[in-house]
Design a protein around this motif. Structure first.
Motif, PDB file in Angstrom:
ATOM      1  N   UNK A   1       1.684  -4.840  -6.381  1.00 46.75           N
ATOM      2  CA  UNK A   1       1.551  -3.387  -6.524  1.00 46.75           C
ATOM      3  C   UNK A   1       2.580  -2.832  -7.497  1.00 46.75           C
ATOM      4  N   UNK A   2       3.786  -3.346  -7.425  1.00 45.40           N
ATOM      5  CA  UNK A   2       4.859  -2.869  -8.294  1.00 45.40           C
ATOM      6  C   UNK A   2       4.552  -3.190  -9.762  1.00 45.40           C
ATOM      7  N   UNK A   3       4.074  -4.420 -10.027  1.00 41.86           N
ATOM      8  CA  UNK A   3       3.737  -4.810 -11.399  1.00 41.86           C
ATOM      9  C   UNK A   3       2.572  -3.982 -11.925  1.00 41.86           C
ATOM     10  N   UNK A   4       1.545  -3.834 -11.085  1.00 38.66           N
ATOM     11  CA  UNK A   4       0.388  -3.052 -11.495  1.00 38.66           C
ATOM     12  C   UNK A   4       0.778  -1.594 -11.743  1.00 38.66           C
ATOM     13  N   UNK A   5       1.603  -1.055 -10.870  1.00 34.85           N
ATOM     14  CA  UNK A   5       2.022   0.331 -11.011  1.00 34.85           C
ATOM     15  C   UNK A   5       2.771   0.572 -12.303  1.00 34.85           C
TER      16      UNK A   5
ATOM     17  N   UNK B   1      -4.081  -0.372   1.526  1.00 37.75           N
ATOM     18  CA  UNK B   1      -3.215  -1.212   0.700  1.00 37.75           C
ATOM     19  C   UNK B   1      -1.760  -0.969   1.046  1.00 37.75           C
ATOM     20  N   UNK B   2      -1.364   0.296   1.145  1.00 39.82           N
ATOM     21  CA  UNK B   2       0.028   0.629   1.457  1.00 39.82           C
ATOM     22  C   UNK B   2       0.438   0.086   2.817  1.00 39.82           C
ATOM     23  N   UNK B   3      -0.489   0.114   3.766  1.00 42.76           N
ATOM     24  CA  UNK B   3      -0.188  -0.390   5.103  1.00 42.76           C
ATOM     25  C   UNK B   3       0.011  -1.896   5.104  1.00 42.76           C
ATOM     26  N   UNK B   4      -0.899  -2.613   4.442  1.00 43.04           N
ATOM     27  CA  UNK B   4      -0.805  -4.076   4.406  1.00 43.04           C
ATOM     28  C   UNK B   4       0.386  -4.527   3.575  1.00 43.04           C
ATOM     29  N   UNK B   5       0.719  -3.797   2.517  1.00 46.59           N
ATOM     30  CA  UNK B   5       1.840  -4.173   1.644  1.00 46.59           C
ATOM     31  C   UNK B   5       3.169  -4.183   2.393  1.00 46.59           C
TER      32      UNK B   5
ATOM     33  N   UNK C   1      -6.309  -9.480 -10.707  1.00 48.47           N
ATOM     34  CA  UNK C   1      -5.462 -10.344  -9.883  1.00 48.47           C
ATOM     35  C   UNK C   1      -5.187  -9.700  -8.528  1.00 48.47           C
ATOM     36  N   UNK C   2      -4.953  -8.401  -8.547  1.00 50.89           N
ATOM     37  CA  UNK C   2      -4.690  -7.705  -7.282  1.00 50.89           C
ATOM     38  C   UNK C   2      -5.947  -7.645  -6.420  1.00 50.89           C
ATOM     39  N   UNK C   3      -7.081  -7.437  -7.042  1.00 44.50           N
ATOM     40  CA  UNK C   3      -8.333  -7.439  -6.291  1.00 44.50           C
ATOM     41  C   UNK C   3      -8.534  -8.751  -5.545  1.00 44.50           C
ATOM     42  N   UNK C   4      -8.266  -9.860  -6.236  1.00 48.97           N
ATOM     43  CA  UNK C   4      -8.424 -11.167  -5.603  1.00 48.97           C
ATOM     44  C   UNK C   4      -7.469 -11.307  -4.412  1.00 48.97           C
ATOM     45  N   UNK C   5      -6.242 -10.879  -4.588  1.00 49.35           N
ATOM     46  CA  UNK C   5      -5.267 -10.955  -3.510  1.00 49.35           C
ATOM     47  C   UNK C   5      -5.694 -10.079  -2.332  1.00 49.35           C
ATOM     48  N   UNK C   6      -6.186  -8.894  -2.615  1.00 51.87           N
ATOM     49  CA  UNK C   6      -6.612  -7.989  -1.557  1.00 51.87           C
ATOM     50  C   UNK C   6      -7.829  -8.522  -0.814  1.00 51.87           C
ATOM     51  N   UNK C   7      -8.760  -9.131  -1.531  1.00 52.55           N
ATOM     52  CA  UNK C   7      -9.929  -9.719  -0.872  1.00 52.55           C
ATOM     53  C   UNK C   7      -9.498 -10.807   0.110  1.00 52.55           C
ATOM     54  N   UNK C   8      -8.522 -11.610  -0.279  1.00 49.91           N
ATOM     55  CA  UNK C   8      -8.005 -12.645   0.621  1.00 49.91           C
ATOM     56  C   UNK C   8      -7.368 -12.031   1.865  1.00 49.91           C
ATOM     57  N   UNK C   9      -6.861 -10.788   1.727  1.00 47.48           N
ATOM     58  CA  UNK C   9      -6.228 -10.100   2.852  1.00 47.48           C
ATOM     59  C   UNK C   9      -7.224  -9.215   3.618  1.00 47.48           C
ATOM     60  N   UNK C  10      -8.462  -9.198   3.144  1.00 45.28           N
ATOM     61  CA  UNK C  10      -9.502  -8.455   3.846  1.00 45.28           C
ATOM     62  C   UNK C  10      -9.500  -6.961   3.598  1.00 45.28           C
ATOM     63  N   UNK C  11      -8.959  -6.512   2.489  1.00 45.54           N
ATOM     64  CA  UNK C  11      -8.949  -5.080   2.166  1.00 45.54           C
ATOM     65  C   UNK C  11      -9.512  -4.868   0.764  1.00 45.54           C
ATOM     66  N   UNK C  12      -9.732  -3.608   0.422  1.00 41.50           N
ATOM     67  CA  UNK C  12     -10.217  -3.254  -0.907  1.00 41.50           C
ATOM     68  C   UNK C  12     -11.582  -2.592  -0.896  1.00 41.50           C
ATOM     69  N   UNK C  13     -12.325  -2.751   0.212  1.00 49.40           N
ATOM     70  CA  UNK C  13     -13.643  -2.135   0.289  1.00 49.40           C
ATOM     71  C   UNK C  13     -13.614  -0.709   0.797  1.00 49.40           C
ATOM     72  N   UNK C  14     -12.427  -0.250   1.179  1.00 49.04           N
ATOM     73  CA  UNK C  14     -12.295   1.097   1.720  1.00 49.04           C
ATOM     74  C   UNK C  14     -12.063   2.117   0.603  1.00 49.04           C
TER      75      UNK C  14
END
Length: 208
Positions: free
Chosen positions: A174-178, A160-164, A141-154
């Motif tokens: 991030x909080x739920x996943x953590x 992630x912390x910057x965009x969050x 679920x987080x991967x999908x959200x990050x792809x929509x935000x244009x991150x995750x390939x780095x």
């Protein structure tokens, strides 16, 4: 239920049976004792070595050098196999140790060691059956959200912390996943610690 899960269930029931009625199930011939010792040492060593590698070496190296989504997808395939392996090995170790040291005649330290092995098995099963499936689902679920935000390939966590900081939805995810990942990691460390206690016991039995 897949073949691996069925096999693990059968091994777990065997371990429980040996724990409560070792003589009735297996007898106590010389060959049986030798086989139990071999099974215990090999399965314990496999679980210990796999846990050491995955927890402290393999996962850290992959996180440092793989793009984050690629790392997560790989972990999503690897961790179910990893926890299946160490759960089966832990169950066999419990069965073999219980056969070698029946509860009624076992010394206090042998009962403690059986407790450590059962604890490791319990934490491994909690990861295999509960925490890992939840972690993988949350990760996707987080991967999908990050792809929509244009991150995750780095590589690494910084993007992630910057965009969050500007995306409340990603911060909440991030909080739920953590939380789920933290529980999974804690269970893994507790299982590893239980195996570490048993390794100390086995080392005391060696003559070198």
């Amino acid at each position: 239920m897949g073949w691996a899960a069925r096999f693990l269930t059968a091994v777990s029931f065997l371990a429980a049976g040996v724990l409560f009625a070792p003589d009735a199930l297996l007898g106590r011939s010389g060959a049986g004792v030798a086989a139990a010792r071999l099974a215990h040492v090999l399965c314990f060593a496999t679980a210990w070595g796999a846990a050491l590698w995955v927890t402290f070496i393999g996962g850290i190296v992959m996180f440092k050098y793989l793009p984050r989504h690629q790392f997560g997808s790989l972990q999503g395939k690897m961790f179910p196999a990893y926890f299946m392996l160490i759960s089966v090995c832990s169950a066999i170790s419990v069965a073999a140790f219980a056969y070698l040291h029946p509860w009624k005649t076992a010394s206090t330290i042998e009962r403690y060691q059986l407790g450590f092995l059962i604890t490791a098995l319990g934490f491994d099963l909690s990861n295999l059956l509960v925490f890992t499936p939840m972690t993988i689902e949350m990760m996707m679920k987080r991967h999908k959200m990050e792809k929509d935000l244009g991150i995750g390939g780095e590589v690494g966590w910084s993007k992630n912390a910057e965009v969050a900081k500007t995306s409340p939805a990603l911060a909440a995810m991030n909080k739920k996943f953590g939380m789920i990942h933290g529980l999974s990691s804690l269970a893994n460390i507790m299982a590893f610690g239980s195996l570490a206690m048993h390794s100390w016991y086995l080392a005391g039995k060696l003559e070198m």
